[in-house]
Write an enzyme that holds these catalytic residues in place. Structure first.
Site, PDB file in Angstrom:
ATOM      1  N   LYS A   1       0.802  -1.229   0.000  1.00 10.29           N
ATOM      2  CA  LYS A   1       0.000   0.000   0.000  1.00 10.29           C
ATOM      3  C   LYS A   1       0.834   1.278   0.000  1.00 10.29           C
ATOM      4  O   LYS A   1       0.387   2.307  -0.517  1.00 10.29           O
ATOM      5  CB  LYS A   1      -0.957  -0.001   1.191  1.00 10.29           C
TER       6      LYS A   1
ATOM      7  N   ASP B   1     -10.517   2.261   1.491  1.00 11.22           N
ATOM      8  CA  ASP B   1     -10.669   1.936   2.915  1.00 11.22           C
ATOM      9  C   ASP B   1     -11.063   3.204   3.670  1.00 11.22           C
ATOM     10  O   ASP B   1     -11.986   3.206   4.491  1.00 11.22           O
ATOM     11  CB  ASP B   1      -9.355   1.395   3.496  1.00 11.22           C
TER      12      ASP B   1
ATOM     13  N   GLY C   1      -4.594  -0.528  17.325  1.00 16.58           N
ATOM     14  CA  GLY C   1      -3.853  -0.860  16.120  1.00 16.58           C
ATOM     15  C   GLY C   1      -3.056   0.328  15.639  1.00 16.58           C
ATOM     16  O   GLY C   1      -3.358   1.477  15.990  1.00 16.58           O
ATOM     17  N   SER C   2      -2.009   0.071  14.831  1.00 20.27           N
ATOM     18  CA  SER C   2      -1.171   1.178  14.354  1.00 20.27           C
ATOM     19  C   SER C   2      -0.662   0.960  12.931  1.00 20.27           C
ATOM     20  O   SER C   2       0.226   1.683  12.484  1.00 20.27           O
ATOM     21  CB  SER C   2       0.030   1.375  15.299  1.00 20.27           C
ATOM     22  N   GLY C   3      -1.230  -0.019  12.217  1.00 22.37           N
ATOM     23  CA  GLY C   3      -0.794  -0.308  10.861  1.00 22.37           C
ATOM     24  C   GLY C   3      -1.483   0.552   9.824  1.00 22.37           C
ATOM     25  O   GLY C   3      -2.091   1.585  10.137  1.00 22.37           O
TER      26      GLY C   3
ATOM     27  N   MET D   1      -4.200   0.069   7.925  1.00 27.47           N
ATOM     28  CA  MET D   1      -5.641   0.224   8.043  1.00 27.47           C
ATOM     29  C   MET D   1      -5.996   1.111   9.221  1.00 27.47           C
ATOM     30  O   MET D   1      -6.949   1.908   9.160  1.00 27.47           O
ATOM     31  CB  MET D   1      -6.313  -1.146   8.183  1.00 27.47           C
TER      32      MET D   1
END
Length: 270
Positions: free
Chosen positions: A70, A106, A127-129, A131
């Protein structure tokens, strides 16, 4: 009726490290329902520049981009739509006569899914990615100011929180009106039975939002359902982002009934 595949058929595709079936099933079912002369196929690659060059050279109309490509794909494109530029992440390429533009559906899907919520709603996002970045950006741009990013990786968690003006915590503390899971917790495998937030935090929230697509009913969503909470599911995210890709590729907006049919078909056959 959908035409037979021939020389005028337009190809769309996806690139990911681990191709799944949902996108292929969803898009191809919609082509069938709308009678469009398109076909969709999933691929993986170890040669991203070569694959993107093939999109340009072969006139492939569109390509979905999944992890781990991405961000790496950005340098290979000719431009970025606002949805991708906002977060420096691309999940969709549109090819207009050899000009490749990156989009992020997204981000667009999350914007749509939270559109009816009160902007004063507090949230805790785990979360930290990539997405997580899309979700955090969509919430920030939507006017949600009261947010906490939960991530064990302090560097990544603080960076994401600082980028969008939110707080950072290494582990969940307390609760928030909306709890959002953007981690693999609850998926199949070793994380299948795990909750991303403590049971008391789930009991205290109003909305449970899980981006995990498989299984459709994660332990987090099941716990929220038992507590009578509103739920936003990974299936909804996957369907909306794929629908936005479909419209970008074809210029056609299918009916709600057609989208529901394609989503059900994709879930049943993935």
């Amino acid at each position: 009726m959908k035409p037979l595949i021939g020389r005028d058929t337009q190809l769309c595709m996806s690139l990911s490290a681990r191709p799944g079936n949902f996108g292929s099933r969803f898009h191809n079912r919609l082509y069938e329902l709308t009678g469009l002369d398109f076909v969709y196929k999933s691929f993986t690659t170890t040669d991203l520049p070569g694959a993107v060059g093939g999109i340009r050279a072969l006139g492939i109309r569109g390509c979905a981009i999944s992890m781990p490509f991405k961000e790496a794909v950005i340098a290979l494109l000719d431009g970025m739509a606002p949805s991708a530029a906002a977060i420096d992440s691309v999940n969709t390429i549109v090819n207009d006569d050899g000009v490749l533009t990156g989009h992020n559906t997204d981000y667009g899907a999350v914007v749509d899914l939270v559109a009816d919520l009160d902007r004063s709603t507090s949230f805790m996002l785990r979360g930290s990615g990539g997405m997580a970045k899309a979700v955090a950006a969509a919430l920030r741009d939507g006017g949600f100011a009261d947010g906490t990013i939960v991530a064990r990786n302090e560097q990544a968690g603080r960076a994401l929180a600082d980028l969008y003006g939110y707080r950072w915590l290494p582990e969940p503390e307390g609760s928030a009106a909306m709890l959002i899971n953007v981690t693999p917790l609850g998926m199949t495998g070793s994380d299948a039975g795990m909750l991303p937030f403590p049971a008391d935090a789930i009991a205290a929230c109003d909305i449970a939002f899980d981006v995990v697509q498989y299984p459709p009913a994660t332990p987090f969503l099941r716990a929220a359902a038992e507590a009578g909470k509103r739920r936003i599911t990974g299936t909804e995210v996957a369907t909306l982002q794929a629908l936005q890709q479909f419209v970008l590729y074809t210029g056609v907006t299918p009916s709600e009934a057609q989208v529901a049919d394609a989503a059900a078909f994709a879930r049943a056959n993935s």
